[in-house]
Each structure stands twice: as C-alpha cells, then as structure tokens.
Design a protein around this motif. Structure first.
Motif, PDB file in Angstrom:
ATOM      1  N   TYR A   1       0.991  -1.044  -0.186  1.00  9.52           N
ATOM      2  CA  TYR A   1       0.025   0.100  -0.015  1.00  9.52           C
ATOM      3  C   TYR A   1       0.820   1.207   0.065  1.00  9.52           C
ATOM      4  N   SER A   2       1.857   1.301   0.775  1.00  9.25           N
ATOM      5  CA  SER A   2       2.664   2.683   1.078  1.00  9.25           C
ATOM      6  C   SER A   2       3.662   2.858  -0.200  1.00  9.25           C
ATOM      7  N   GLY A   3       4.264   1.552  -0.717  1.00  4.82           N
ATOM      8  CA  GLY A   3       4.949   1.597  -1.744  1.00  4.82           C
ATOM      9  C   GLY A   3       4.610   2.002  -3.221  1.00  4.82           C
TER      10      GLY A   3
ATOM     11  N   PRO B   1       4.938 -10.362  -8.740  1.00  5.00           N
ATOM     12  CA  PRO B   1       4.325  -9.841  -9.934  1.00  5.00           C
ATOM     13  C   PRO B   1       2.855  -9.102  -9.882  1.00  5.00           C
ATOM     14  N   SER B   2       2.261  -9.164  -8.690  1.00  2.00           N
ATOM     15  CA  SER B   2       0.914  -8.705  -8.549  1.00  2.00           C
ATOM     16  C   SER B   2       0.989  -8.060  -7.175  1.00  2.00           C
ATOM     17  N   PHE B   3       0.100  -7.207  -7.220  1.00  2.00           N
ATOM     18  CA  PHE B   3      -0.309  -6.478  -5.983  1.00  2.00           C
ATOM     19  C   PHE B   3      -1.350  -7.270  -4.931  1.00  2.00           C
ATOM     20  N   VAL B   4      -0.894  -7.192  -3.639  1.00  2.00           N
ATOM     21  CA  VAL B   4      -1.595  -7.969  -2.800  1.00  2.00           C
ATOM     22  C   VAL B   4      -2.574  -7.006  -2.052  1.00  2.00           C
ATOM     23  N   GLU B   5      -3.723  -7.378  -2.012  1.00  2.00           N
ATOM     24  CA  GLU B   5      -4.756  -6.818  -1.057  1.00  2.00           C
ATOM     25  C   GLU B   5      -4.477  -7.338   0.476  1.00  2.00           C
ATOM     26  N   ARG B   6      -3.489  -6.916   1.243  1.00  4.60           N
ATOM     27  CA  ARG B   6      -3.567  -7.791   2.303  1.00  4.60           C
ATOM     28  C   ARG B   6      -4.713  -7.769   3.401  1.00  4.60           C
TER      29      ARG B   6
ATOM     30  N   TYR C   1      -0.965  -5.311 -11.241  1.00  3.16           N
ATOM     31  CA  TYR C   1      -0.322  -4.136 -10.838  1.00  3.16           C
ATOM     32  C   TYR C   1      -0.721  -3.004 -12.063  1.00  3.16           C
ATOM     33  N   SER C   2      -1.164  -3.434 -13.371  1.00  7.28           N
ATOM     34  CA  SER C   2      -1.826  -2.623 -14.138  1.00  7.28           C
ATOM     35  C   SER C   2      -2.835  -1.839 -13.890  1.00  7.28           C
TER      36      SER C   2
END
Length: 401
Positions: free
Chosen positions: A14-16, A38-43, A60-61
């Motif tokens: 989230y911060s990065g 390679p993908s964003f994780v919704e923690r 990430y797109s």
C-alpha cells in the motif's frame, strides 16, 4: 539538459505503490519499484482468500502508474554509501533517492511448536499454504485461531460462517483496540457464528503440537488446524544494511520520514519508525505515509524543506464474515471512542473501504498528486508526545550520569 533523478522504491504494498505513483508527478524523475511478486496483494483481504471468497490479488496494471518500472525481485542489501541495492536474483540497482517500504509480516513465534505446526497468514504465500490444509481437514474438525486483533477476528468469523468449528484464543483481551461497546458487538457476532472465544487470564498459548494447542491456564485444546495471527514483525533489511532501526527493526527516521543516517533514504508504511514513535501498523497509516514519503523526496529534489508527518486516523474496520462487520470510530489521534457501526451496515462500510483503497491507488496512478488524506491534521497529540519524549530525555540522562 537536466539529468533525470533516479528514485527507487523497495516494496510494492500500500505505501510503496502510493509513493511510486506520486513520484511520477515530475517528468524528470525515473521511478523503479522492486517487489518480490508480480501482482499487488490486497493484504486486508487475506482472510477472504483463506475463506475462499476473494483471491486478494490485483494486477499491477490497475494500481501502478504506467511510468513506473516494476522489477520483480527481492533486495538483499542496501548500500547507502554507494547508493545502490543488491538483488536476490543477481545484479544491483542504483538510486539518487530510496523509499524504504518493505512492510511487515508475521512475527517469528517464540512459542514451542508454533513455527512448525501453526499457519501464519500475514502474507499471500502464507494464506495460500493454509487453504489446502483447511480443505484437507474434515468440516467438523477443530480450528484454532491464535490472536484476537483484526486478522484473528476476521479469520475466525470467515471460517465459522462456513460452518467450521472455530475457537479464537485471545491471549488477553478480544480486539484490544476496540472500545468496550465495540468489543461487546464483536463478541455477540462471534457468538452467533458459533465461535468459542477464550479471553482473559490463562489464555496465552504456551505450546502448539500437530493436533493441539496448550494454554497458560493448563488447558489443552484439540486443534486439527492452528492459525497464528498474533504479532507482526518487519524484514531485517535495514538492520542488515547497517541503517539505524528501532527494537522491532523499523527504520528510524525524523518527522519527514527521512532516515536518521542518510538524507537520501526515506521510509514509509509499517517499516518506518518516525522519531522512534511509530504509527499503528495498518493500511490506514501505510497509504498516507507513502504519500508523505513521496512528497518528502519531491521536496528534496526541488530544494525545498519537506513537511513533517501529520497523520490522522478514523478508527478500525473489521469484517465479521460476509454478512456483518464493524467500523470502530476513533479520535483522530487513534484512540477508540464509544461509537461504532455494526451488523450489515458495518459489512457494507468495510467492503466500501476495501474497494475504495484500490480505487485510491488507481486514482493516484492516473492523476499523481490527487491523494490528500496525508494532509489532514491528526491534531496536537503527536506533537505533545514528541515534546514529552524530548523533556524526558535530559532527565534520564541526568539520572544515569
């Protein structure tokens, strides 16, 4: 011709992502984001991955600005002198400025047997390892969730709603952040779902075995699957790289999030310890900190004085299965108040917030600089705490002299 400034962001949470997107405000800044996935994780949805209602992953797109270069790798060392990082996959990446946003993960459990037999769920890979274990266990098998913060409560509720036999071991108070009224609301919902809540004295876990959990009060609970949500830790990258950290390993910074060791290194999110007075580890803090870190770097590039941290909190939201939830309101300095929204409205508000977070990242990617939450005032409380720390320091030094 002005040479581009190379800014490196370590960590694509989230911060990065917020920081990387915001840095693209300047055309003369080249932004590289290094992340092991390679993908964003919704923690904040990992408990849903465990329960099977969401995969907790976004491409990430959808959330990362097109101008950001994504490197899928891990950083093994930061060389602040040479301004470069070493990658696990080989090679190095240089930088003019670095944003340290490595986040947090599961704390190494000191309880005997926990590392061997319990399943943590603070990362995508950990949650994915837990799913097959749950699928292999009979529907009536005992599931024990250790830890009664948001992750523990959400996981227990998610599984109980599916008909699992769940015991939530608090080791102390259920939902420590919550106001007593909010805590009662959560307890009532868990009871309706059939979750057995063990809180108060005698509920600290002293050992975990393959099929049981032992408590400090002498009780032993049968447990086919034990899920560990107690405590957070941070990667030791900063410490291994010779940078100053707090006792937990978070990078020590000033109030502009600049490292106390190096003006070219800025921290954000769970891995930052501004003035050795870190904020609550949460997505709610991570995104504003990411925006603040980016603004600090942009100010430095422009030759301006960065603004200090000014964090505001709204409360804490917890899902209680798919049909209920709670939003616990708080003072803007992050202390719970007596008012909360529960039940189905609480569930709808929780989902609205989860979806809105991805939308905010996407908005910042499309229009960098549009995010404003980090500019809202958190009030005078933090300043008072900092002043109290400064006043206490000479007294301690005098006593120890």
């Amino acid at each position: 011709m002005t040479e581009n400034t190379q800014v490196l962001v370590i960590g694509g949470g989230y911060s990065g992502v917020m920081a990387a997107n915001r840095l693209t405000r300047r055309d003369d800044v080249t932004v590289t984001l290094i992340n092991p996935r390679p993908s964003f994780v919704e923690r904040i949805r990992l408990h849903q991955l465990v329960g099977g209602s969401h995969d907790a992953v976004v491409d990430y797109s959808k959330v990362l600005a097109g101008g950001v270069r994504l490197v899928v790798d891990s950083v093994t060392r930061i060389d602040a002198v040479e301004r470069g990082v070493t990658l696990a996959g080989g090679g190095t990446v240089g930088y003019d400025y670095l944003i340290y946003a490595v986040g947090s993960g599961s704390a190494d459990p000191s309880v005997p047997g926990a590392a061997e037999f319990a399943y943590p769920i603070s990362s995508l890979e950990e949650a994915q390892r837990l799913r097959p274990a749950l699928d292999a266990a009979p529907g009536a098998a005992a599931v024990t969730v250790v830890g009664a913060g948001p992750s523990g409560i959400e996981t227990a509720a998610e599984l109980a709603e599916q008909g699992r036999t769940v015991t939530l071991v608090c080791g102390g108070v259920l939902g420590p952040y919550l106001h007593p009224r909010g805590r009662r609301s959560v307890a009532n919902r868990l009871a309706k779902l059939g979750v057995t809540v063990l809180d108060g004295p005698g509920t600290k876990v002293t050992a975990v075995t393959r099929d049981a959990v032992r408590l400090s009060g002498g009780r032993e609970l049968p447990s086919a699957v034990t899920i560990w949500t107690a405590g957070f830790g941070v990667p030791d990258l900063a410490a291994r790289s010779g940078l100053s950290t707090d006792a937990l390993g978070r990078l020590l910074t000033d109030e502009t999030l600049t490292s106390v060791d190096d003006v070219r290194v800025v921290a954000a999110g769970d891995s930052a310890a501004p003035s050795d007075l870190p904020l609550r580890m949460s997505c709610q803090a991570a995104m504003p900190l990411g925006a603040r870190a980016a603004d600090t770097v942009l100010a430095k590039i422009a030759g301006e004085q960065p603004s200090p941290l000014n964090q505001v909190f709204a409360g804490q939201c917890i899902s209680l299965g798919r049909r209920a939830g709670i939003f616990q309101f708080a003072h803007r300095y992050d202390v719970a108040v007596g008012f909360h929204i529960g039940g189905r409205p609480g569930a709808r508000l929780k989902e609205f917030i989860c979806a809105g977070i991805v939308e905010q990242l996407a908005d910042e990617a499309g229009k960098p600089g549009s995010y404003r939450l980090h500019r809202f005032s958190g009030g005078a409380k933090r300043r008072q705490l900092l002043e109290a720390e400064r006043d206490a320091a000479p007294a301690v030094a005098e006593r120890t002299a």
